[in-house]
Design an enzyme around this catalytic site. Structure first.
Site, PDB file in Angstrom:
ATOM      1  N   HIS A   1     -54.182  54.875 -15.733  1.00 40.36           N
ATOM      2  CA  HIS A   1     -53.531  54.199 -16.861  1.00 40.36           C
ATOM      3  C   HIS A   1     -52.823  55.304 -17.658  1.00 40.36           C
ATOM      4  CE1 HIS A   1     -53.493  52.356 -20.921  1.00 40.36           C
ATOM      5  NE2 HIS A   1     -53.563  51.195 -20.298  1.00 40.36           N
TER       6      HIS A   1
ATOM      7  N   ASP B   1     -62.637  57.715 -16.848  1.00 35.77           N
ATOM      8  CA  ASP B   1     -62.099  56.619 -17.652  1.00 35.77           C
ATOM      9  C   ASP B   1     -62.784  55.338 -17.175  1.00 35.77           C
ATOM     10  OD1 ASP B   1     -60.716  54.468 -18.616  1.00 35.77           O
ATOM     11  OD2 ASP B   1     -58.716  55.193 -18.060  1.00 35.77           O
TER      12      ASP B   1
ATOM     13  N   GLN C   1     -62.239  50.004 -17.410  1.00 33.14           N
ATOM     14  CA  GLN C   1     -62.301  48.767 -16.606  1.00 33.14           C
ATOM     15  C   GLN C   1     -63.592  48.659 -15.804  1.00 33.14           C
ATOM     16  OE1 GLN C   1     -60.236  46.365 -16.973  1.00 33.14           O
ATOM     17  NE2 GLN C   1     -58.435  47.325 -17.877  1.00 33.14           N
TER      18      GLN C   1
ATOM     19  N   LYS D   1     -62.716  45.332 -24.586  1.00 32.59           N
ATOM     20  CA  LYS D   1     -62.681  44.792 -23.219  1.00 32.59           C
ATOM     21  C   LYS D   1     -64.062  44.313 -22.778  1.00 32.59           C
ATOM     22  CE  LYS D   1     -59.038  47.992 -21.748  1.00 32.59           C
ATOM     23  NZ  LYS D   1     -57.824  47.192 -21.804  1.00 32.59           N
TER      24      LYS D   1
ATOM     25  N   CYS E   1     -49.199  49.407 -18.138  1.00 28.29           N
ATOM     26  CA  CYS E   1     -49.370  50.805 -18.571  1.00 28.29           C
ATOM     27  C   CYS E   1     -49.737  51.707 -17.393  1.00 28.29           C
ATOM     28  CB  CYS E   1     -50.421  50.939 -19.673  1.00 28.29           C
ATOM     29  SG  CYS E   1     -50.005  50.007 -21.126  1.00 28.29           S
TER      30      CYS E   1
HETATM   31  N1  7TS Z   1     -57.811  53.074 -19.189  1.00 28.32           N
HETATM   32  C1  7TS Z   1     -57.725  51.968 -18.452  1.00 28.32           C
HETATM   33  C2  7TS Z   1     -58.145  51.995 -17.015  1.00 28.32           C
HETATM   34  C3  7TS Z   1     -57.279  50.783 -19.035  1.00 28.32           C
HETATM   35  O1  7TS Z   1     -57.210  49.683 -18.299  1.00 28.32           O
HETATM   36  C4  7TS Z   1     -56.905  50.777 -20.397  1.00 28.32           C
HETATM   37  C5  7TS Z   1     -56.353  49.564 -21.068  1.00 28.32           C
HETATM   38  C6  7TS Z   1     -57.042  51.963 -21.130  1.00 28.32           C
HETATM   39  C7  7TS Z   1     -57.491  53.099 -20.484  1.00 28.32           C
HETATM   40  C8  7TS Z   1     -56.728  52.039 -22.581  1.00 28.32           C
HETATM   41  O2  7TS Z   1     -57.626  51.274 -23.310  1.00 28.32           O
HETATM   42  P1  7TS Z   1     -57.398  50.993 -24.862  1.00 28.32           P
HETATM   43  O3  7TS Z   1     -58.496  50.074 -25.236  1.00 28.32           O
HETATM   44  O4  7TS Z   1     -57.456  52.283 -25.566  1.00 28.32           O
HETATM   45  O5  7TS Z   1     -56.042  50.352 -24.975  1.00 28.32           O
HETATM   46  N2  7TS Z   1     -55.756  48.660 -20.194  1.00 28.32           N
HETATM   47  C9  7TS Z   1     -55.029  47.599 -20.534  1.00 28.32           C
HETATM   48  C10 7TS Z   1     -54.530  46.737 -19.580  1.00 28.32           C
HETATM   49  O6  7TS Z   1     -54.685  46.863 -18.375  1.00 28.32           O
HETATM   50  N3  7TS Z   1     -53.852  45.740 -20.191  1.00 28.32           N
HETATM   51  O7  7TS Z   1     -53.906  45.958 -21.517  1.00 28.32           O
HETATM   52  C11 7TS Z   1     -54.630  47.104 -21.745  1.00 28.32           C
END
Ligand code: 7TS
Length: 411
Positions: free
Chosen positions: A126, A204, A207, A230, A369
């Site tokens: 990401h 990371d 997910q 999430k 992203c």
């Molecule tokens: N890493 C992964 C694998 C992600 O899917 C996301 C967010 C992030 C980091 C960043 O997370 P945040 O909470 O700081 O934004 N992914 C997504 C997505 O797939 N659709 O919207 C946000």
């Protein structure tokens, strides 16, 4: 029989999520955008309301009763987060989310990076686990190297043997891809990193942590990041796990109140970990909400959640693969979390998403992203259905019906 006994009681779970009663475009909401953010159960919403209605106060400063209650609840949430990933509470830094957690690590470790040092990532990162490293590498004249994916969307894990060497200072990998769903063998990658280098190993888990049991001790990672929103919690709260000695060694990321022990006009002494990394007023209600979310997930059972989502992904992929106009990305269901990205050939993912929305079905469309990953896949966008513990087979069927409508409209 055993499987049925073990399964999640999805109908009971659904009753805890008020939003699932909402109608979208006159149709019952089918929420399949859980990889972007999850919905929240009443237990989490109530925990936040209870804080604001009964003991709202700032933490770690006021001696009055409400201040003490708020501080205890915030620190209790830290204990829960620690237990959730098998860490000690002193190793849990609360952040705004995965993005901030990864930026914190990247910024703080960048002080130790030199010219020609190497950073190893994967092609399926990401942006939040790519851009910070890329920019730091530019500044420090370090090099970023990427482990590739194969034609099935699985990581070529053996490549780490060639990519990692004595110059490698950082190895940072996504546990589960937000596009392909692929679950990476982070245990194996970490082992290679330790054998071949002194690199910091970062995971990371944005997910993965919401969907399966994550154990930092088993992974033997140095850092791990995930987001509350999430995994049933409010937005604005996330976790950075870090090994104690590393957190002790690292420079703070943000300066200000709460992260200091002593300040004079000329110098400052930092607070103990983890508070050294929590400058300013914290996301108090959000942390309390995260604690309630963790309680909920534990009650449901992470293994049952993983099994349920796997069944849904397998079912949806089987039905999708029967439609010749649909192209699915990523590995077989057994090797992924409940994320299924696809395209209807010749139809832009945004159009697919718009038609699905007209049926009350929420999916995400775009590059998610992960633009470099999409370029490897040879596409600019994809549609993505992502499942969670409250989704059902009937909802997967509605997704398939919706896709058949997309084909009817555009073909
Ligand atoms: N890493 C992964 C694998 C992600 O899917 C996301 C967010 C992030 C980091 C960043 O997370 P945040 O909470 O700081 O934004 N992914 C997504 C997505 O797939 N659709 O919207 C946000």
């Amino acid at each position: 029989m055993l499987k049925t006994k073990m399964a999640l009681d999805v109908e009971k779970i659904r009753k805890d999520f008020p939003i699932l009663k909402v109608k979208v475009n006159g149709k019952p909401l089918v929420y399949l955008d859980n990889a972007a953010t999850s919905q929240k159960p009443k237990q989490v919403i109530d925990s936040v309301t209870d804080f604001y209605e009964n003991y709202n106060a700032n933490i770690h400063r006021s001696i009055h009763k409400l201040g003490e209650q708020a501080t205890a609840a915030y620190e209790n949430a830290r204990e829960k987060a620690a237990d959730f990933i098998n860490a000690d509470s002193g190793e849990i830094v609360f952040t705004k989310g995965t993005t901030e957690s990864l930026n914190l690590v990247a910024y703080s470790l960048s002080n130790e990076l030199k010219e020609n040092d190497e950073i190893v990532l994967t092609q399926m990162e990401h942006h939040s686990n790519l851009v910070p490293w890329q920019q730091i590498a530019k500044k420090k004249k370090a090099k970023v190297r990427f482990a590739e994916i194969d034609s099935k969307g699985e990581l070529k894990t053996d490549q780490f043997n060639e990519l990692i060497n004595k110059r490698t200072k950082i190895v940072s990998v996504v546990h589960a891809s937000n596009v392909l769903g692929t679950i990476n063998d982070v245990g194996k990658i970490g082992k290679i990193a330790r054998e071949k280098s002194d690199a910091c190993f970062i995971v990371d888990a944005a997910q993965s942590a919401p969907h399966m049991k994550v154990d930092v001790k088993k992974m033997n990672c140095d850092f791990l990041a995930f987001s509350g929103h999430k995994m049933l919690a409010p937005t604005g709260i996330g976790v950075l796990y870090g090994k104690k000695d590393l957190l002790e060694r690292m420079q703070p990321f943000l300066y200000g109140g709460h992260m200091i022990k002593e300040v004079t006009f000329n110098d400052s002494k930092w607070n103990d970990i983890p508070w050294k990394f929590e400058a300013g007023t914290a996301s108090i209600a959000q942390a309390i909400g995260l604690g309630a979310a963790i309680d909920y997930l534990k009650m449901a059972g992470m293994e049952k959640i993983a099994q349920h989502e796997n069944e849904l992904a397998e079912y949806a992929m089987e039905k999708l693969s029967e439609i010749k106009e649909v192209e699915i990305y990523g590995p077989s269901a057994g090797k992924r979390v409940g994320v299924v990205s696809f395209n209807v050939k010749g139809v832009h993912a945004h159009d697919t998403s718009a038609i699905l929305d007209s049926e009350g079905i929420a999916v995400r469309a775009g590059h998610h992203c992960a633009m470099p990953l999409h370029s490897v896949l040879g596409i600019t966008a994809s549609a993505r259905a992502s499942f969670y513990l409250y989704n059902t087979k009937e909802e997967a069927d509605k997704l398939i019906q919706g896709i058949r409508k997309v084909i009817k409209v555009f073909k």
